[in-house]
Design a protein around this motif. Structure first.
Motif, PDB file in Angstrom:
ATOM      1  N   GLN A 228     -39.100   1.089  -6.788  1.00  0.00           N
ATOM      2  CA  GLN A 228     -38.880   2.545  -6.688  1.00  0.00           C
ATOM      3  C   GLN A 228     -38.784   3.148  -8.087  1.00  0.00           C
ATOM      4  N   ARG A 232     -41.268   5.902  -9.679  1.00  0.00           N
ATOM      5  CA  ARG A 232     -40.830   7.153 -10.299  1.00  0.00           C
ATOM      6  C   ARG A 232     -41.602   7.367 -11.605  1.00  0.00           C
ATOM      7  N   LYS A 236     -44.533  10.431 -12.693  1.00  0.00           N
ATOM      8  CA  LYS A 236     -44.276  11.369 -13.792  1.00  0.00           C
ATOM      9  C   LYS A 236     -45.568  11.928 -14.370  1.00  0.00           C
TER      10      LYS A 236
ATOM     11  N   PHE C 112     -39.029   8.658  -5.223  1.00  0.00           N
ATOM     12  CA  PHE C 112     -38.870   9.294  -6.524  1.00  0.00           C
ATOM     13  C   PHE C 112     -37.694   8.697  -7.291  1.00  0.00           C
ATOM     14  N   GLY C 113     -37.136   7.617  -6.768  1.00  0.00           N
ATOM     15  CA  GLY C 113     -36.089   6.896  -7.493  1.00  0.00           C
ATOM     16  C   GLY C 113     -34.682   7.447  -7.319  1.00  0.00           C
TER      17      GLY C 113
END
Lengths: 236, 115, 163
Positions: A228, A232, A236, C112-113
């Protein structure tokens, strides 16, 4: 009185050209005995033809990964009495080519890792081959990736992953976790290029966060977390 | 994948409007067969919703987002079911998606213009 | 290339992995439910677009028809669809839509962490950070909202909770 537990062990002999079968063995069990001890007992006393891979017997080498009662575990790290079952089903790991009985071919895991260059890389080739200085890190920098260095490459996460099972080209939890481990390491100089290695259909996007990899990891590495965090970065 | 997230959020927005106009305009009063699924007799029945340009546009937004989200989702599921990607599967799914969008847009326009 | 028989075996194996959560815990259940609900709602969506097309006269109509013609077409569709089997089926779809939506929102956050925790120093037999209590709570919240959607849809379609 000695307590007995029935081991149902998956037996597969490629030279027979048949599907595998489950053979059952009664194993005397005492407190502290692991599943690996049970398998060694079978090999020494009941059936010397049983093939099983093991080495350190203390969850360091990652050789004895297998499925015990439907869940991936290290045989040496699993207490028989802790399972609280009279029957213990022992099967080889999934998602790897099966060689014999409980022994699988780990090549797919290692090849995927190798293709992703999971080692520290410095831009300066001379420095890469013959380092001249020490690369100091702060506690904080170490904390970003330390957890992921605990991986012993046992392949349990790869076996538990539902996506690797159905879509073999998927890079798999272990390889992706390794990519994040080096991406987060301040000594590594590849930087965002590492993210581009996994920003593809077979890469980080095939993870659906089923969490099975982290659920079975015997070292608490948590590959699902690493993937995860890697995703992310890719977003970006 | 970003497309999947964005279309999903689009469905959340337009879907909320759609669910509201169908299910929450007469809460706990009568079944939707007696209210919002009537053709034209009461506010928020089928035609009044389509006649409102904003609601009709939101329905088209929902149609578009759901088509993208559903076809992309099916593409993933099919690839993971058979174990490899196939360009013909992608093409068929795109064709189904285009048909659904065109056919749905036709329904929206006809219902919007019907007098 | 796989033979037809090998291909069939492969698909059956994949289906087993996709549909049987095994003993891997809540996240695996979430994966299985998200997949089943996604495919079911996609198929419902296709049927729904075709069915709403019938409300204005079906696939042969591409210009604006007479009002009375469309009204009659709508009446015919309603008569076909208004029965308890479809009502219960729609309520199940309501459950799946709500589940897929709220669980999907949680998954977007994790992708999205967010809410997955931070890398730390794991203790033996400690629960992994990514499978934490917040994730479990949000999963059960999705299930609860989906159950509410099921009951509300049942009521909206059949009036089951009305005296």
């Amino acid at each position: 009185m000695t307590e007995y537990v029935k081991f149902l062990v998956y037996r597969y002999r490629p030279e027979d050209g048949k599907k595998g079968v489950y053979a059952d063995y009664d194993v005397p069990v005492k407190k502290g005995m692991t599943v690996l001890d049970g398998l060694i007992y079978i090999k020494e006393n009941l059936d010397p033809t049983l093939s099983v891979r093991f080495s350190c017997r203390m969850a360091i080498c990652g050789s004895c990964g297998m499925r015990v009662n439907g869940l991936e575990m290290l045989a040496c790290h699993t207490q028989i009495l802790g399972l609280r079952r009279k029957h213990i089903i022992v099967e080889p790991m999934r998602n790897f080519p099966l060689l014999r009985d409980l022994v699988t071919d780990m090549t797919p895991l290692f090849m995927k890792q190798k293709a992703l260059k999971t080692w520290l890389i410095r831009r300066d080739e001379l420095e890469q081959e013959n380092p001249t200085i020490q690369y100091l890190q702060s506690e904080e920098e170490l904390g970003k990736y330390l957890q992921f260095t605990y991986c012993i490459q046992c392949g349990l996460c790869y076996s538990a992953c539902p996506v690797v099972s159905t879509f073999p080209a998927f890079l798999g939890p272990q390889s992706l976790m390794k990519v994040y481990r080096y991406f987060a390491d301040s000594r590594d100089e590849v930087g965002r290029e590492r993210v581009s290695f996994v920003d593809k259909f077979e890469g980080v996007w095939r993870c659906h966060f089923a969490g099975s990899c982290s659920a079975v990891c015997p070292k608490g590495v948590d590959p699902a977390l690493a993937i995860q965090l890697l995703r992310r970065e890719a977003l970006k | 994948m970003l497309m999947h997230y964005l279309s999903g959020l689009g469905i959340l927005l337009f879907g909320a409007v759609h669910i509201f106009t169908i299910f929450f305009t007469y809460p706990f009063q009568a079944t939707i067969w007696e209210t919002t699924l009537k053709f034209d007799s009461i506010p928020f029945a089928i035609l009044p919703v389509y006649r409102n340009a904003l609601l009709a546009a939101s329905l088209f937004g929902l149609l578009l987002c759901t088509t993208v989200h559903a076809m992309n989702g099916l593409r993933t599921v099919i690839a993971e079911l058979v174990g490899f990607r196939n360009k013909w599967v992608d093409r068929i799914l795109i064709a189904v998606g285009v048909f659904l969008t065109v056919y749905g847009l036709r329904t929206i326009l006809i219902a919007h213009l019907l007098v | 290339m796989l033979s037809q028989r090998e291909g069939r075996t492969k698909v059956l194996q994949s289906l087993r992995v996709m549909l049987v959560p095994g003993r891997y815990g809540l996240e695996r259940w979430s994966f299985v439910l998200q997949r089943i609900s996604g495919v079911a709602v996609s198929l419902y969506f296709i049927a729904h677009i075709l069915e709403t097309g019938n409300f204005v006269g079906g696939i042969t109509v591409w210009t604006v028809p007479e009002y009375s013609f469309a009204e009659a077409a709508h009446q015919k569709s309603v008569e076909l669809l208004k029965n308890p089997v479809f009502d219960v089926g729609l309520a199940v779809i309501g459950f799946l839509v709500a589940l897929h939506t709220f669980n999907g929102l949680r998954l977007i956050l994790t992708h999205f962490g967010f809410l997955v925790g931070k890398p730390g120093r794991p203790e033996p037999f400690e629960q992994p950070a990514s499978l934490n209590a917040r994730q479990r709570a949000l999963f059960w919240l999705s299930i609860s909202l989906a159950v509410f959607a099921l009951l509300y849809t049942l009521d909206a379609l059949m009036g089951v909770f009305r005296v």
